[in-house]
Design an enzyme around this catalytic site. Structure first.
Site, mmCIF file in Angstrom:
data_model
loop_
_atom_site.group_PDB
_atom_site.id
_atom_site.type_symbol
_atom_site.label_atom_id
_atom_site.label_comp_id
_atom_site.label_asym_id
_atom_site.label_seq_id
_atom_site.Cartn_x
_atom_site.Cartn_y
_atom_site.Cartn_z
ATOM 1 N N LYS A 186 -43.267 63.655 -21.803
ATOM 2 C CA LYS A 186 -43.014 63.881 -20.379
ATOM 3 C C LYS A 186 -44.272 63.490 -19.610
ATOM 4 O O LYS A 186 -45.399 63.730 -20.090
ATOM 5 C CB LYS A 186 -42.681 65.359 -20.183
ATOM 6 C CG LYS A 186 -42.291 65.742 -18.762
ATOM 7 C CD LYS A 186 -41.885 67.225 -18.704
ATOM 8 C CE LYS A 186 -41.469 67.665 -17.326
ATOM 9 N NZ LYS A 186 -41.048 69.092 -17.287
ATOM 10 N N SER A 220 -36.564 69.905 -15.309
ATOM 11 C CA SER A 220 -37.291 68.756 -14.841
ATOM 12 C C SER A 220 -37.608 67.729 -15.927
ATOM 13 O O SER A 220 -37.979 66.601 -15.592
ATOM 14 C CB SER A 220 -38.603 69.201 -14.197
ATOM 15 O OG SER A 220 -39.441 69.828 -15.151
ATOM 16 N N SER A 249 -36.981 73.950 -17.897
ATOM 17 C CA SER A 249 -37.057 72.491 -17.848
ATOM 18 C C SER A 249 -36.973 71.753 -19.171
ATOM 19 O O SER A 249 -36.853 70.529 -19.179
ATOM 20 C CB SER A 249 -38.329 72.060 -17.143
ATOM 21 O OG SER A 249 -38.135 72.146 -15.763
#
Ligand code: GLN
Length: 490
Positions: free
Chosen positions: A80, A155, A179
């Site tokens: 990420k 996210s 997330s």
């Protein structure tokens, strides 16, 4: 079956038996990225192919020289884009960090390099990890591989989509309020949020430091155990990291859960839960019972207060953490400012997106004199009550089971202008972060053609039993084997 479709443990076996090389595997994943990335947009950036090839060749050479290969050795993976990578742009999907190149590696990045994994790219996310759909990225909108008109969740939406679309064998995400788990549920893959303090946060760009944790997003539970074993452990560079020995989590994957006590928190099945999700999650709980678990309903009375408490605490911490982006030391600086105060103002106004600004304002307000007691302090007290619910439940049960998200993936754009509806997407995941305990999401069927996630929650540092139950369920249900068709276009 193509190499890019396989799991870490399947690929490791093939590498060990010398049936495939690291170079062949990385080439296969690169070709897959070239084929589907334009549709999915999972990545903010992908690494240079020549470099990847060289790294894969180095792993192959090491193995050829008789070296022992780590279970993750040669495996192409994604991070990420809020996890710092030395010399590789790390943007948090924000304009303010668009050109930020960290001079150091996050501890997890370093640990994965030491395990000889191969970074193929940095994945898209909601800006600064604030959001539940990856639509808050400053750069692109990631699509759900199961239905390109739907969001991948957020996210860590890019990370989950990259694994679901076979553009990476596994990925790391971060989870502050859901997330990792919510996008894993939306994309039909496995996602685990570890106990607070199990995995180092050093080099994770901070959103809400008392809630943030890094964790794996994988194709199955075995891979999840493998990646967790590689990234967990004490780190003197993170003062909240806990000094405890890390077990080999694979040892828990026995398939045997007879007598395990699983509580079903009633409040997670209340109003607002989609009928299809309820049905699949209850069916999965029925399967756990058939496997020998003892299942019982439990009440967690403070659950409904978790969401407002979270949005106060997370925004308060974010407003403080994000104060460092002032255009002075690094990050975006507005070009047209004639004095320093205007430069601060303009850099922040132009550099941050609207959701990030909303959180900074909410958080600053909640921390300000006169409101601190009424909002921030009260939210902290609620946090203690929420944690108390879990403490009481875990006196009686080994695990708790619930949905990961109240609905399946929604359509892109559907909730973009309705922050409250978006925040509701975290209602089942947030209490876990407030309590600091671990939880895993794994696929448990489909509703409206989209994956449904089963969430299992464990005691602090109880990742072992959590993975044990998840594995037993997964092996009997088999939903991890389903693959998206990318709207039949590939
Ligand atoms: N969706 C939640 C938020 O916007 C959780 C995000 C996260 O876990 N990083 O804050």
């Amino acid at each position: 079956m193509e190499l890019y479709e396989k799991t870490i443990h399947e690929l490791h076996e093939l590498i060990e038996k010398k049936e495939i090389t690291g170079v062949e595997l990385n080439k296969s994943v690169y070709e897959r990225i070239a084929q589907v990335e334009e549709k999915i947009k999972a990545y903010v950036l992908t690494m240079d192919w020549e470099q990847v090839l060289q790294k894969a060749q180095a792993v192959d050479d090491m193995f050829a020289r008789g070296g022992k290969i780590h279970p993750l050795g040669g495996i192409p993976m994604a991070l990420k884009d809020n996890i710092c990578t030395k010399g590789v742009r790390t943007t948090c999907s924000s304009k303010i960090l668009e050109n930020f190149v960290p001079p150091y590696d996050a501890t997890v990045s370093q640990k994965l390099s030491e395990s000889h994994t191969i970074l193929v790219g940095k994945t898209n996310m909601d800006e600064f990890a604030m959001g539940s759909s990856t639509e808050n990225s400053a750069f692109s909108i990631t699509r759900n591989p199961w239905n390109l008109e739907c969001v991948p969740g957020g996210s860590s939406g890019g990370a989950a989509a990259s694994v679901a679309a076979d553009e990476a064998v596994f990925a790391l995400g971060s989870d502050t309020g859901g997330s990792i788990r919510q996008p894993a549920a939306f994309c039909g893959v496995v996602g685990l949020k570890p106990t607070y303090g199990l995995v180092s946060r050093y080099g994770l760009i901070a959103y809400a430091s008392s809630l943030d944790q890094i964790g794996p997003i994988t194709k199955d539970v075995t891979d999840c155990a493998l990646v967790l074993s590689a990234i967990a452990g004490h780190d003197p560079k993170d003062s909240t990291s806990v000094n405890k020995p890390v077990p080999d989590y694979r040892n828990f994957l026995t398939g045997e859960i007879k007598g395990m006590k699983i509580g079903i928190p009633r409040e997670y099945f209340g109003e607002g839960l989609d009928g299809g999700v309820r049905e699949k999650v209850l069916a999965a709980i029925g399967d756990l019972e058939k496997l020998g678990a003892e299942v019982e309903e439990v009440s967690m009375p403070h659950t409904e207060y978790a969401l407002p408490a979270y949005y106060l605490i997370a925004s308060a911490e974010a407003s403080s953490n994000l104060a460092r982006y002032d255009g002075v030391r690094y990050g975006y600086r507005s070009k047209d400012a004639s004095d320093i105060v205007t430069m601060f103002k303009k850099s922040r106004s132009e550099g941050f997106g609207s959701e990030v600004k909303r959180r900074i304002m909410l958080g600053t307000y909640a921390l300000s004199t006169g409101y601190y007691d009424a909002y921030y302090l009260k939210a902290l007290k609620v946090r203690t009550l929420v944690k108390g619910d879990f403490d009481r439940a875990f006196e009686k049960y080994d695990l708790l089971a619930a949905p990961t998200s109240p609905s399946v993936a929604f359509r892109t754009g559907e909730k973009r202008d309705d922050p409250l509806a978006m925040y509701m997407m975290d209602v089942c995941t947030i209490p876990i972060n407030l309590a600091g305990i671990p939880a895993i999401s794994l696929p448990c069927g489909f509703s409206e053609g989209l994956p449904v996630g089963l969430q299992l929650m464990g005691k602090a540092f109880g990742e072992g039993p959590l993975l044990k139950a998840a594995y037993a369920y997964e092996q009997s249900a088999g939903f991890h084997l389903a693959k998206p068709t990318l709207n039949g276009e590939v």
